[in-house]
Design an enzyme around this catalytic site. Structure first.
Site, PDB file in Angstrom:
ATOM      1  N   ASP A 155       0.768  -1.208   0.044  1.00  0.00           N
ATOM      2  CA  ASP A 155      -0.162  -0.015  -0.044  1.00  0.00           C
ATOM      3  C   ASP A 155       0.770   1.277   0.121  1.00  0.00           C
ATOM      4  OD1 ASP A 155      -2.887   0.914   2.147  1.00  0.00           O
ATOM      5  OD2 ASP A 155      -1.718   2.241   0.702  1.00  0.00           O
TER       6      ASP A 155
ATOM      7  N   ASP B  78      -3.905   2.357  -4.963  1.00  0.00           N
ATOM      8  CA  ASP B  78      -2.524   2.441  -4.611  1.00  0.00           C
ATOM      9  C   ASP B  78      -2.313   1.011  -3.567  1.00  0.00           C
ATOM     10  OD1 ASP B  78      -4.150   2.809  -2.362  1.00  0.00           O
ATOM     11  OD2 ASP B  78      -2.178   3.955  -1.442  1.00  0.00           O
ATOM     12  N   GLU B  79      -3.232  -0.096  -3.601  1.00  0.00           N
ATOM     13  CA  GLU B  79      -3.092  -1.318  -2.810  1.00  0.00           C
ATOM     14  C   GLU B  79      -3.268  -2.439  -3.514  1.00  0.00           C
ATOM     15  OE1 GLU B  79      -5.372  -1.856   0.763  1.00  0.00           O
ATOM     16  OE2 GLU B  79      -6.554  -0.107  -0.081  1.00  0.00           O
TER      17      GLU B  79
END
Ligand code: TTP
Ligand code: MG
Length: 389
Positions: A10, A106-107
């Site tokens: 993340d 973003d993860e």
């Protein structure tokens, strides 16, 4: 012994970190990213770790953030830029294993089982990923390594920013024992308050309850709590091509016969399904619904379409037609579900020359949801439901 095969990665303060990279003068400063317009009525998308020291966080009204952090640098979001970095990051992740499950911009989860010979032990892989992301994007990523998804995600969050946390099988008990109960998936404010009434504040506080007790008290959520509080989670990491369908269903505490309320639920669920399809850049050719009555009899119906869809309005309208067609709402419902199957990547589907404006509306709503958090934004129809529904 379960192996340390699952990684959760993340990015740290993603949007503001990208802005700090683009303008080095912003490094080390309190940077707060708002919506596209940055109006005082908007909310914070994210804040740099420097700004978080002032108490600023995602989904906080900008006006409140300005009070807490008057000297902060407030910037409008530049989504194109963040998407570009996201693509670069996912290309790195996909190098280490084909099993990358994207959760958001973003993860992601990674299953690195069997990748040791090529890339080393999972902890080595985590270190390599961190190094490569830093080198190629000048951004930091936190990685958690553990035996399952739930623990890997807790691990990546444990030592942010730029963290690398490993939770081995032998450490699970001590890690979970002192974990705040609201860190467990599915425990929101309402549930946490209910648990506090019982004197439950930490995951360890739930261990004295039997599975049956928790099931009786809290239903399906109680069962989940039993396992997750012990760090047990058997869900597999699924790469995008393995996702066969995306669906959402809800079991109601009291059976529902009110059709308007059921349609409002249906719409809320269609929005969630649509959001997940958009997040994974997917569309689907089959819409299905599921109903369950109080005697547990369960029925499903589906409709296949010539053109793949992913807008909430299309999913909702077709699902509604399916429900109406065979008079499935003639008896009160215990459960209602909607989903989309026969998935394909967005852009690869057959072109619909008659695509209407709805797609654009959906995209706008999706952007807003990403910016403002899922529950803040909805179309009017959902307002029929209470906040707790
Ligand atoms: P997150 O990974 O939740 O947050 P983050 O990367 O900013 O910070 P952290 O170090 O805690 O991971 O979300 C990723 C991006 O998604 C975030 O940079 C901005 C956006 N976002 C919103 O726009 N609104 C929100 O409510 C949240 C939570 C995130
Ligand atoms: Mg992040």
């Amino acid at each position: 012994m379960a192996d340390l095969n699952i990684l959760h990665a993340d990015m740290d303060a993603f949007f503001s970190a990208v802005e700090q990279r683009e303008n080095p003068e912003l490094k080390g400063k309190a940077v707060i990213i708002g919506g596209v317009s940055l109006s005082n009525r908007g909310v914070v998308s994210t804040a740099s770790y420097e700004a978080r020291k002032f108490g600023v966080h995602s989904a906080m009204p900008i006006a409140q953030a300005r009070k807490l952090c008057p000297d902060g640098i407030y910037l409008p979001a530049r989504h194109g830029l963040y998407k570009e970095s996201s693509r670069e990051i996912f290309n790195i992740l996909k190098k280490y294993t084909p099993l990358v499950e994207k959760l958001s911009i973003d993860e992601a989860f990674l299953d690195v089982k069997g990748c040791e010979r090529l890339y080393g032990h999972p902890v080595e892989i985590a270190k390599k990923i961190k190094k490569e992301v830093k080198k190629k994007t000048e951004l930091t990523i936190s990685v958690g390594v553990s035996v399952n998804k739930f623990l890997a995600k807790l691990a990546s969050d444990f030592d942010k920013p730029d963290g690398l946390t490993i939770i081995k099988k032998d450490d699970v008990k001590s890690f979970m024992y002192k974990l705040d109960i609201d860190k467990i998936w599915g425990v929101g404010n309402v549930f946490a308050a209910k648990l506090a009434e019982e004197g439950v504040y930490k995951a360890g506080d739930i261990w004295s309850y039997s599975l049956e007790e928790l099931k009786d008290k809290f239903g399906k959520a109680g069962v989940k709590l039993f396992f997750l509080s012990r760090g047990m989670d058997n869900r597999e990491v699924k790469s995008q091509s393995e996702i066969k369908s995306i669906s959402h269903e809800e079991t109601f505490i009291d059976n529902i016969s009110d059709q308007d309320k059921l349609f409002a639920y249906l719409f809320k669920m269609s929005e969630k399904v649509s959001f997940r399809l958009h997040s994974n850049s997917l569309k689907g050719n089959t819409i299905f619904i599921k109903v369950r009555y109080s005697d547990f009899s369960t029925y499903s119906r589906q409709k296949s379409l010539k053109v793949a869809v992913n807008s909430s309005e299309e999913i909702y309208q077709i699902a509604k037609t399916l429900l109406n067609k065979d008079n499935l709402l003639k008896k009160p419902l215990r459960l209602l579900g909607v989903g989309v199957a026969n998935l394909c990547s967005e852009g690869k589907e057959q072109l619909n020359l008659f695509a209407d404006e709805d797609d654009h509306l959906d995209q706008t709503i999706d952007e807003l949801k990403r910016k403002y958090g899922f529950d803040k934004i909805s179309r009017a129809r959902k307002l029929y439901l209470n906040n707790d529904d």
